[in-house]
Design a protein around this motif. Structure first.
Motif, PDB file in Angstrom:
ATOM      1  N   THR A 211      -5.356   6.446   5.502  1.00 10.81           N
ATOM      2  CA  THR A 211      -4.015   6.171   6.003  1.00 10.81           C
ATOM      3  C   THR A 211      -3.881   6.651   7.443  1.00 10.81           C
ATOM      4  O   THR A 211      -4.082   7.833   7.721  1.00 10.81           O
ATOM      5  CB  THR A 211      -2.971   6.878   5.123  1.00 10.81           C
ATOM      6  OG1 THR A 211      -3.153   6.473   3.755  1.00 10.81           O
ATOM      7  CG2 THR A 211      -1.558   6.549   5.571  1.00 10.81           C
TER       8      THR A 211
ATOM      9  N   GLY B 149      -5.077  -0.446  -2.219  1.00 17.95           N
ATOM     10  CA  GLY B 149      -5.372   0.769  -2.969  1.00 17.95           C
ATOM     11  C   GLY B 149      -6.413   1.670  -2.361  1.00 17.95           C
ATOM     12  O   GLY B 149      -6.849   2.639  -2.995  1.00 17.95           O
TER      13      GLY B 149
ATOM     14  N   GLN C 192       0.824  -1.204   0.000  1.00 14.52           N
ATOM     15  CA  GLN C 192       0.000   0.000   0.000  1.00 14.52           C
ATOM     16  C   GLN C 192       0.863   1.261   0.000  1.00 14.52           C
ATOM     17  O   GLN C 192       0.530   2.258  -0.652  1.00 14.52           O
ATOM     18  CB  GLN C 192      -0.919  -0.013   1.224  1.00 14.52           C
ATOM     19  CG  GLN C 192      -1.778   1.224   1.398  1.00 14.52           C
ATOM     20  CD  GLN C 192      -2.873   1.353   0.345  1.00 14.52           C
ATOM     21  OE1 GLN C 192      -3.109   0.433  -0.435  1.00 14.52           O
ATOM     22  NE2 GLN C 192      -3.538   2.494   0.312  1.00 14.52           N
TER      23      GLN C 192
ATOM     24  N   ASN D 264      -6.066   1.555   4.998  1.00 17.93           N
ATOM     25  CA  ASN D 264      -6.630   0.654   3.987  1.00 17.93           C
ATOM     26  C   ASN D 264      -5.539  -0.068   3.215  1.00 17.93           C
ATOM     27  O   ASN D 264      -4.500   0.510   2.886  1.00 17.93           O
ATOM     28  CB  ASN D 264      -7.475   1.433   2.974  1.00 17.93           C
ATOM     29  CG  ASN D 264      -8.719   2.060   3.559  1.00 17.93           C
ATOM     30  OD1 ASN D 264      -9.235   3.027   3.024  1.00 17.93           O
ATOM     31  ND2 ASN D 264      -9.233   1.520   4.666  1.00 17.93           N
ATOM     32  N   PHE D 265      -5.775  -1.315   2.898  1.00 14.44           N
ATOM     33  CA  PHE D 265      -4.945  -2.068   1.970  1.00 14.44           C
ATOM     34  C   PHE D 265      -5.536  -1.983   0.554  1.00 14.44           C
ATOM     35  O   PHE D 265      -6.618  -1.446   0.339  1.00 14.44           O
ATOM     36  CB  PHE D 265      -4.881  -3.542   2.380  1.00 14.44           C
ATOM     37  CG  PHE D 265      -4.101  -3.806   3.640  1.00 14.44           C
ATOM     38  CD1 PHE D 265      -3.003  -3.036   3.991  1.00 14.44           C
ATOM     39  CD2 PHE D 265      -4.446  -4.858   4.476  1.00 14.44           C
ATOM     40  CE1 PHE D 265      -2.273  -3.299   5.139  1.00 14.44           C
ATOM     41  CE2 PHE D 265      -3.726  -5.136   5.632  1.00 14.44           C
ATOM     42  CZ  PHE D 265      -2.641  -4.356   5.968  1.00 14.44           C
TER      43      PHE D 265
END
Length: 539
Positions: free
Chosen positions: A367, A363, A42, A360-361
């Protein structure tokens, strides 16, 4: 990769279980390896986009430690230049779709959230995992079958639960009642009426809905609303066998008809912070406990219960998880430059409470994002089911605590107290008010057959608080402090509020008043003496 339906048709149910539920077999070090690997992936996406440069303040971390050291915690305000206008070119990847939150938070009427394609596809496995856990009796059980009837109790897109429903529909296992394309175009009342009509003919196997909505529907049955269309139903021969069986079961039990008299569900999934409060009532109405899931629009699914219906197990592959100690949150919320301490999942301590922070992973946009939810770590593993992952329960919103120095109340604790009285009610709101002294003022609308007086309600709720909290009991016993005030709202107050907001052109997200600390204007509308008693759902 084969779909869930293809795996079922091929008799490869073990592979389906591993695909959707195999994360519960991870050891803690394996869980953290997945977390670190996906975070590094990410970070590479974040480094190449405008949003990433903004929220990471120009930092280019190359490790998990550097990421936590260099990147500040964020709120939705940090994403306001990009997400409200859906500026896709600024994001880590172009989203497949957008979903939105359903209510107020952080000064925004609602929040738009991008959903990347990889997140959307992973969501399918996670949601099926929920349904597998909700329907199984032991590890590896796959009791779902092709053609199972799924009652559509979800909020349609662009709300998050509607995206879950679409993704489940694409797996091809379920027959949705009504079909998804039609359900998404109907208002809730129409969806439920049509779904129940179809369910009377062909049955209902699984359902997912907000916990309070499961109770609302059950109450309609108990109050006779479930029979409001009986004359029309009697003219449809295909509906008679199930309806007659339901009427007979309720008559033999000498009680009003409940959904469990008509259907025996394989699985029931509930969402919302009130699940733990309504757990027993839902079982009484629907015949089984609801499986609880914790998540948010910004995070999708974070944790879920398994088949023991105990505390929830964290999911490894949708978000990087950090945990801010509860004591750190007030310092950070008052001074955003404060470097609040966070822990990783392999560092949390049992019986401690934390504010959840997610990245989030795959994409996603968020953050080191502070969700604002407080969770309690109940244990470092599920010993009964041999799950080597810390277990959690939702505690409260970090910003819905009503504090009185020596005692504090959250939405959950107030809800449990009101539920514990056994008094039938429609809904409630509460806030801290200052008169001759500070009080917790609870405003309650009783159900149609609720004949309890205002002082009786106050005494009953007060008794529940005293039983649940020694601190509260001491305030009344040793210090003579009376913190609780109760006002009974006029009948139809909440229906009248919704009608008032609809007439004012309010968005769907703003039709209900906030349960904690409603404004003076919200209370004015609720207290209007001309509020009408309306039945919102007829079955």
């Amino acid at each position: 990769m084969l779909s869930a339906l293809e795996l079922l048709r091929a008799g490869r149910s073990e592979e389906l279980w591993l695909k959707c539920c195999g994360f519960i077999d991870l050891r803690m070090e394996q869980f953290m390896t997945i977390q670190r690997r996906l975070l590094l992936e990410q970070l590479e996406l974040l480094k190449r986009c405008d949003l990433g440069a903004a929220v990471m303040r120009g930092a280019k971390p190359g490790s998990v430690d550097e990421f936590r050291e260099l990147v500040p915690l964020t709120t939705y305000a940090d994403y306001a230049p990009y997400l409200p206008e859906r500026m896709e070119d600024a994001l880590p990847v172009k989203p497949l779709l957008w979903q939105r939150t359903s209510g107020r938070s952080s000064g925004y009427s609602f929040k738009w959230v991008p959903v990347p394609e990889r997140v959307y596809w992973e969501l399918g496995d996670a949601f099926l995992g929920l349904l597998l856990f909700a329907s199984c009796e032991k590890r590896g059980d796959v009791l779902l079958e092709e053609g199972d009837k799924f009652l559509y109790g979800l909020a349609p897109p662009p709300y998050a639960s509607g995206c879950w429903g679409r993704r489940a529909n694409e797996e091809g296992i379920f027959e949705f009642l009504p079909p998804i394309d039609r359900a998404e175009q109907m208002v809730f009342q129409e969806r439920i009426e049509e779904g129940f009509r179809m369910g009377l003919a062909g049955g209902i196997d699984v359902m997912a809905a907000i916990s309070s909505m499961l109770v609302t529907i059950g109450n309609r049955f108990a109050e006779g609303g479930g029979l409001s269309r009986l004359p029309a139903m009697l003219r449809k021969p295909e509906l008679l066998p199930r309806l007659a069986k339901g009427v007979l079961k309720s008559k033999l039990a000498r009680r009003p008809m409940l959904p469990r008299d008509l259907w025996t569900l394989k699985g029931l999934v509930s969402t919302g912070t009130d699940s733990v409060v309504y757990r027993e009532r839902i079982k009484e109405m629907w015949g089984r406990y609801p499986l609880d899931v914790y998540g948010a629009t910004e995070s999708v699914i974070v944790a879920m219960q398994t088949w023991d219906y105990g505390a929830m197990t964290f999911v490894p592959n949708l978000n990087f998880l950090e945990f801010m100690p509860e004591s750190e949150y007030p310092k950070w919320s008052q001074d955003r430059s404060y470097r609040a301490r966070t822990l990783l999942l392999d560092e949390v301590i049992p019986f401690e409470r934390y504010v959840v922070v997610i990245t989030n992973f795959l994409g996603g946009a968020f953050t080191r994002y502070v969700l604002g939810d407080i969770v309690e770590i109940t244990s470092l593993r599920n010993h009964n089911l041999n799950i080597d992952i810390p277990q959690m329960e939702f505690y409260s919103r970090a910003d819905d605590v009503i504090d009185f120095t020596y005692a504090s109340f959250t939405e959950k604790t107030i809800w449990q107290a009101i539920e514990g009285t056994g008094i039938r009610y429609v809904d409630w709101v509460a806030r801290k008010e200052i008169g001759e002294g500070p009080v917790l003022h609870v405003y309650v609308e009783l159900a149609a057959n609720g004949l309890t007086g205002q002082e009786d309600v106050r005494k009953a709720v007060d008794g529940q608080f005293k039983a649940a909290s020694d601190e509260y009991a001491h305030l009344g016993g040793e210090f003579g402090m009376d913190l609780l005030k109760v006002t009974l709202l006029p009948r139809g107050a909440f229906e009248g509020y919704i009608a008032d907001r609809q007439a004012a052109g309010a968005d769907l997200a703003h039709l209900k008043p906030p349960r904690i600390n409603p404004s003076d204007e919200a209370l004015r509308i609720l207290l209007k003496s001309d509020a009408k008693d309306r039945i919102a759902v007829r079955i």
